[in-house]
Design a protein around this motif. Structure first.
Motif, PDB file in Angstrom:
ATOM      1  N   ASP A 105       0.839  -1.204   0.000  1.00  0.00           N
ATOM      2  CA  ASP A 105       0.000   0.000   0.000  1.00  0.00           C
ATOM      3  C   ASP A 105       0.872   1.251   0.000  1.00  0.00           C
ATOM      4  O   ASP A 105       0.659   2.188   0.754  1.00  0.00           O
ATOM      5  N   THR A 106       1.859   1.241  -0.891  1.00  0.00           N
ATOM      6  CA  THR A 106       2.855   2.304  -0.918  1.00  0.00           C
ATOM      7  C   THR A 106       3.251   2.608  -2.352  1.00  0.00           C
ATOM      8  O   THR A 106       2.987   1.817  -3.265  1.00  0.00           O
ATOM      9  N   THR A 107       3.899   3.753  -2.530  1.00  0.00           N
ATOM     10  CA  THR A 107       4.531   4.046  -3.812  1.00  0.00           C
ATOM     11  C   THR A 107       6.039   4.178  -3.647  1.00  0.00           C
ATOM     12  O   THR A 107       6.732   4.608  -4.570  1.00  0.00           O
ATOM     13  N   ASP A 108       6.566   3.809  -2.484  1.00  0.00           N
ATOM     14  CA  ASP A 108       8.011   3.815  -2.294  1.00  0.00           C
ATOM     15  C   ASP A 108       8.630   2.711  -3.137  1.00  0.00           C
ATOM     16  O   ASP A 108       8.255   1.530  -3.003  1.00  0.00           O
ATOM     17  N   PRO A 109       9.564   3.042  -4.035  1.00  0.00           N
ATOM     18  CA  PRO A 109      10.060   2.030  -4.977  1.00  0.00           C
ATOM     19  C   PRO A 109      10.710   0.829  -4.309  1.00  0.00           C
ATOM     20  O   PRO A 109      10.552  -0.306  -4.773  1.00  0.00           O
ATOM     21  N   GLN A 110      11.445   1.045  -3.219  1.00  0.00           N
ATOM     22  CA  GLN A 110      12.100  -0.086  -2.562  1.00  0.00           C
ATOM     23  C   GLN A 110      11.079  -1.019  -1.920  1.00  0.00           C
ATOM     24  O   GLN A 110      11.191  -2.243  -2.004  1.00  0.00           O
ATOM     25  N   GLN A 111      10.063  -0.449  -1.281  1.00  0.00           N
ATOM     26  CA  GLN A 111       9.051  -1.293  -0.649  1.00  0.00           C
ATOM     27  C   GLN A 111       8.251  -2.068  -1.682  1.00  0.00           C
ATOM     28  O   GLN A 111       7.900  -3.235  -1.463  1.00  0.00           O
ATOM     29  N   VAL A 112       7.962  -1.447  -2.824  1.00  0.00           N
ATOM     30  CA  VAL A 112       7.268  -2.158  -3.895  1.00  0.00           C
ATOM     31  C   VAL A 112       8.127  -3.311  -4.406  1.00  0.00           C
ATOM     32  O   VAL A 112       7.652  -4.444  -4.569  1.00  0.00           O
ATOM     33  N   ALA A 113       9.409  -3.036  -4.656  1.00  0.00           N
ATOM     34  CA  ALA A 113      10.306  -4.082  -5.142  1.00  0.00           C
ATOM     35  C   ALA A 113      10.425  -5.221  -4.145  1.00  0.00           C
ATOM     36  O   ALA A 113      10.417  -6.404  -4.519  1.00  0.00           O
ATOM     37  N   ASP A 114      10.510  -4.881  -2.859  1.00  0.00           N
ATOM     38  CA  ASP A 114      10.641  -5.915  -1.826  1.00  0.00           C
ATOM     39  C   ASP A 114       9.398  -6.788  -1.724  1.00  0.00           C
ATOM     40  O   ASP A 114       9.477  -7.953  -1.326  1.00  0.00           O
ATOM     41  N   ALA A 115       8.246  -6.236  -2.066  1.00  0.00           N
ATOM     42  CA  ALA A 115       7.008  -7.018  -1.990  1.00  0.00           C
ATOM     43  C   ALA A 115       6.869  -7.975  -3.158  1.00  0.00           C
ATOM     44  O   ALA A 115       6.351  -9.089  -3.003  1.00  0.00           O
ATOM     45  N   LEU A 116       7.337  -7.569  -4.329  1.00  0.00           N
ATOM     46  CA  LEU A 116       7.072  -8.351  -5.541  1.00  0.00           C
ATOM     47  C   LEU A 116       8.236  -9.233  -5.981  1.00  0.00           C
ATOM     48  O   LEU A 116       8.026 -10.194  -6.725  1.00  0.00           O
ATOM     49  N   ALA A 117       9.445  -8.908  -5.552  1.00  0.00           N
ATOM     50  CA  ALA A 117      10.607  -9.658  -6.060  1.00  0.00           C
ATOM     51  C   ALA A 117      10.840 -11.010  -5.383  1.00  0.00           C
ATOM     52  O   ALA A 117      11.112 -12.002  -6.061  1.00  0.00           O
ATOM     53  N   ASP A 423       9.746   4.195   3.140  1.00  0.00           N
ATOM     54  CA  ASP A 423       9.542   2.751   3.148  1.00  0.00           C
ATOM     55  C   ASP A 423       9.218   2.339   4.584  1.00  0.00           C
ATOM     56  O   ASP A 423      10.067   2.438   5.466  1.00  0.00           O
ATOM     57  N   ARG A 424       7.992   1.867   4.835  1.00  0.00           N
ATOM     58  CA  ARG A 424       7.594   1.637   6.228  1.00  0.00           C
ATOM     59  C   ARG A 424       8.230   0.399   6.838  1.00  0.00           C
ATOM     60  O   ARG A 424       8.052   0.137   8.031  1.00  0.00           O
ATOM     61  N   HIS A 425       8.967  -0.355   6.054  1.00  0.00           N
ATOM     62  CA  HIS A 425       9.720  -1.484   6.607  1.00  0.00           C
ATOM     63  C   HIS A 425      11.184  -1.096   6.832  1.00  0.00           C
ATOM     64  O   HIS A 425      11.718  -1.245   7.933  1.00  0.00           O
ATOM     65  N   ASN A 426      11.838  -0.580   5.806  1.00  0.00           N
ATOM     66  CA  ASN A 426      13.262  -0.241   5.917  1.00  0.00           C
ATOM     67  C   ASN A 426      13.511   1.089   6.620  1.00  0.00           C
ATOM     68  O   ASN A 426      14.608   1.328   7.113  1.00  0.00           O
ATOM     69  N   ASP A 427      12.516   1.960   6.635  1.00  0.00           N
ATOM     70  CA  ASP A 427      12.664   3.269   7.298  1.00  0.00           C
ATOM     71  C   ASP A 427      11.770   3.378   8.521  1.00  0.00           C
ATOM     72  O   ASP A 427      11.324   4.468   8.880  1.00  0.00           O
ATOM     73  N   ARG A 428      11.510   2.267   9.181  1.00  0.00           N
ATOM     74  CA  ARG A 428      10.525   2.267  10.264  1.00  0.00           C
ATOM     75  C   ARG A 428      10.937   3.118  11.461  1.00  0.00           C
ATOM     76  O   ARG A 428      10.096   3.451  12.300  1.00  0.00           O
ATOM     77  N   LEU A 429      12.224   3.488  11.548  1.00  0.00           N
ATOM     78  CA  LEU A 429      12.644   4.367  12.642  1.00  0.00           C
ATOM     79  C   LEU A 429      11.998   5.735  12.545  1.00  0.00           C
ATOM     80  O   LEU A 429      11.982   6.490  13.524  1.00  0.00           O
ATOM     81  N   ALA A 430      11.427   6.066  11.387  1.00  0.00           N
ATOM     82  CA  ALA A 430      10.724   7.348  11.263  1.00  0.00           C
ATOM     83  C   ALA A 430       9.572   7.441  12.257  1.00  0.00           C
ATOM     84  O   ALA A 430       9.237   8.538  12.736  1.00  0.00           O
ATOM     85  N   ALA A 431       8.962   6.298  12.573  1.00  0.00           N
ATOM     86  CA  ALA A 431       7.836   6.305  13.513  1.00  0.00           C
ATOM     87  C   ALA A 431       8.267   6.738  14.912  1.00  0.00           C
ATOM     88  O   ALA A 431       7.434   7.187  15.714  1.00  0.00           O
ATOM     89  N   ASP A 432       9.559   6.616  15.223  1.00  0.00           N
ATOM     90  CA  ASP A 432      10.045   7.040  16.536  1.00  0.00           C
ATOM     91  C   ASP A 432      10.007   8.557  16.709  1.00  0.00           C
ATOM     92  O   ASP A 432      10.167   9.064  17.834  1.00  0.00           O
ATOM     93  N   LEU A 433       9.803   9.279  15.612  1.00  0.00           N
ATOM     94  CA  LEU A 433       9.698  10.733  15.718  1.00  0.00           C
ATOM     95  C   LEU A 433       8.392  11.155  16.393  1.00  0.00           C
ATOM     96  O   LEU A 433       8.310  12.254  16.952  1.00  0.00           O
ATOM     97  N   ARG A 434       7.377  10.286  16.367  1.00  0.00           N
ATOM     98  CA  ARG A 434       6.083  10.662  16.929  1.00  0.00           C
ATOM     99  C   ARG A 434       6.164  11.016  18.409  1.00  0.00           C
ATOM    100  O   ARG A 434       5.738  12.105  18.821  1.00  0.00           O
TER     101      ARG A 434
END
Length: 536
Positions: A105-117, A423-434
């Protein structure tokens, strides 16, 4: 299923009016007049959800038969391409059931690639969209087709579709010869679709017990239809509605305590998109991890919600909720209660008048007809480029300074929204900003992954209470991914969606700060350090 609450004595009057007006039985009977004349046309087309515990049962045999076929063929990895209600419900169903589902449910290219590859030889892709026109889902479908074809696999045999009958997507899917097309109930809007084919098909194919889900929902259905003061949906809807009208419009969900893993993320869309309009609404704040900033001391503008606890917590607003039970029952309870809350607040809970605005701006940018948003950074500090305009940012020359200025723009009872186009998997540390921003600002703070949140809290940001400040995070893409037969890539689409949303928020007078990261890890560390210094 249980519900406990604290509320002022005035709730008795609200509850009495709901019972006297037979709101519960009227909703259960599909009466579109509950929300007033202005909402009647829309609500008349959107009440199919009330009967889903029974009307969805014929789907079970179809789903089970396909599940068995896929397992016989060794196709055990299910990827779901869908946005908003098409992905949030299946994600919580599968998390709660402990079965694997890859949510795209993203348009981040790395997350899309990781889901389909990975492991494409055992992968099937479920593409869920009411019309098929959602740009994210259409891009995922195109990319999945290419991934299968490049691997020497017949793409049509690996793609399963969920859509509305008569939609353009049904026609396209039939012509493409996709393996199976499931038709959902067109009288159910996306955020109420947990118990339709949109929720059941991907969950059932992943191995979740969807029959039990409907059984539990059927129990709740009986409880919610009663015109009685002990009806849990009337009680919950009355608390939500009265709290909103009293100024406690933020609903803060505890991060743990329930067996329904990820339930708050699903409720977030349901409440925000259903109620956030006409300058009114309920803003869900879904906390993450074990950090309780914003929950333990929710403040007079917030209602703490304990999921999985027997007793409602204490709160300075005078409103608090405790709710839990089997997932299917909780789906139905909160859907019904949200419809009741809409009646109490005085809004139409079935439309989403502002969702399309950001999409329109994004399409203009992709087509080259939109404005170049924030073309010149206000400043650059390390791996962070800072984009901001408006008087609130005037004179700021450091990252910490512009962050502090943003957090001071709105009143004490405002909120801060972090919107991370990462990328909500590879950049999940962003959530720590909350929690860091919650501490630094003293305000309720939400966090959303873009563009996922555009189909959720994005409606509230533009149509709800106009007291938000917005922090948008974008980044360079280490590796981009083309979209077959489109003139733009995933990263171009991702940045256009961010720019389009920012343009709409600014046009509504909201303060927007965009931080663009040239290095994702280093940039996130810089932002975290600046926020920690502000709180020390």
């Amino acid at each position: 299923m249980f519900l406990r609450y604290h509320a002022p004595a005035s709730l008795t009057d609200t509850l009495g009016s709901l019972v006297n007006d037979k709101v519960a039985s009227r909703i259960a009977a599909g009466d579109p007049t509950v929300w007033g004349p202005a909402a009647q046309e829309e609500s008349a087309k959107r009440l199919g959800w009330v009967g889903l515990p029974e009307s969805s049962r014929p789907l079970l045999a179809e789903i089970e038969a396909l599940h068995a076929q896929l397992r016989e063929e060794g196709l055990t990895r299910v990827v779901l391409a869908g946005m908003g209600g098409s992905s949030l419900a299946p994600e919580v169903i599968c998390k709660t059931a402990g079965v694997d589902l890859v949510t795209l449910d993203t348009t981040d290219p790395q997350q899309v690639a990781d889901a389909l590859a990975p492991e494409i030889e055992r992968t099937v892709v479920v593409v869920s969209s009411k019309s098929g026109g959602t740009v994210e889902t259409d891009s995922h479908r195109r990319t999945a087709e290419k991934a299968f074809s490049d691997a020497g696999i017949d793409a049509a045999s690996r793609i399963i579709v969920v859509t509305d009958p008569g939609s353009p997507f049904e026609k396209l899917s039939t012509e493409a010869g996709y393996r199976k097309v499931f038709l959902a109930d067109p009288s159910v809007g996306g955020r109420y679709s947990a118990l339709t084919a949109f929720g059941l098909v991907p969950s059932g194919l992943a191995g979740a017990d969807i029959a039990a889900l409907l059984d539990d929902a059927a129990y709740a259905q009986k409880q919610c239809a009663k015109d009685a003061v002990d009806n849990p949906a009337l009680l919950l809807g009355a608390v939500l509605g009265d709290a909103e009208k009293s100024g406690a419009e933020k609903i803060v969900f505890a991060p743990n305590g329930t067996a329904n893993d990820g339930f708050a993320d699903w409720v977030e869309q349901l409440l925000a998109e259903s109620t956030g309009k006409d300058g009114r609404g309920v803003l869900p704040v879904a906390l993450t991890g074990t950090d309780d900033v914003g929950y333990a001391d929710a403040g007079p503008d917030a209602v703490p919600v304990a999921l999985g606890e027997v007793d409602a917590p204490q709160s300075s607003s005078g409103f608090a909720i405790a709710s839990d039970g089997p997932l299917g029952a909780q789906f139905y309870l909160w859907e019904f209660a949200t419809a009741v809350a809409g009646a109490v607040i005085g809004i139409n809970p079935f439309d989403q008048p502002n969702v399309e605005e950001a999409k329109v701006q994004a399409r203009k940018l992709l087509g080259g007809s939109g404005p170049a948003d924030d073309a010149t950074p206000l400043l650059t500090e390390g791996a962070v480029q800072v984009y901001a305009d408006g008087d609130w940012a005037s004179g700021q020359d450091t990252l910490a300074g512009v962050l502090a200025a943003l957090l001071q723009t709105d009143p004490p009872n405002g909120y801060v929204a972090i919107m991370a186009y990462l990328d909500r998997h590879n950049d999940r540390l962003a959530a720590d900003l909350r929690p860091l921003i919650a501490r630094a600002s003293g305000k309720q703070t939400t966090f959303g992954w873009g563009p996922r949140f555009l189909h959720s809290t994005g409606q509230y940001h533009k149509g709800g209470h106009p007291n938000g400040a917005f922090l948008q995070i974008t980044a360079d893409a280490p590796q981009d991914l083309p979209i077959p037969d489109q003139p733009f890539t995933f990263h171009t689409l991702q940045l256009a969606q961010a720019s389009g949303d920012a343009a709409v928020l600014k046009a509504k007078g909201r303060p927007v700060l965009r931080l663009h990261l040239s290095d994702r890890g280093a940039g996130l560390d810089q932002v975290a350090t600046a926020l920690e210094e502000m709180s020390s």
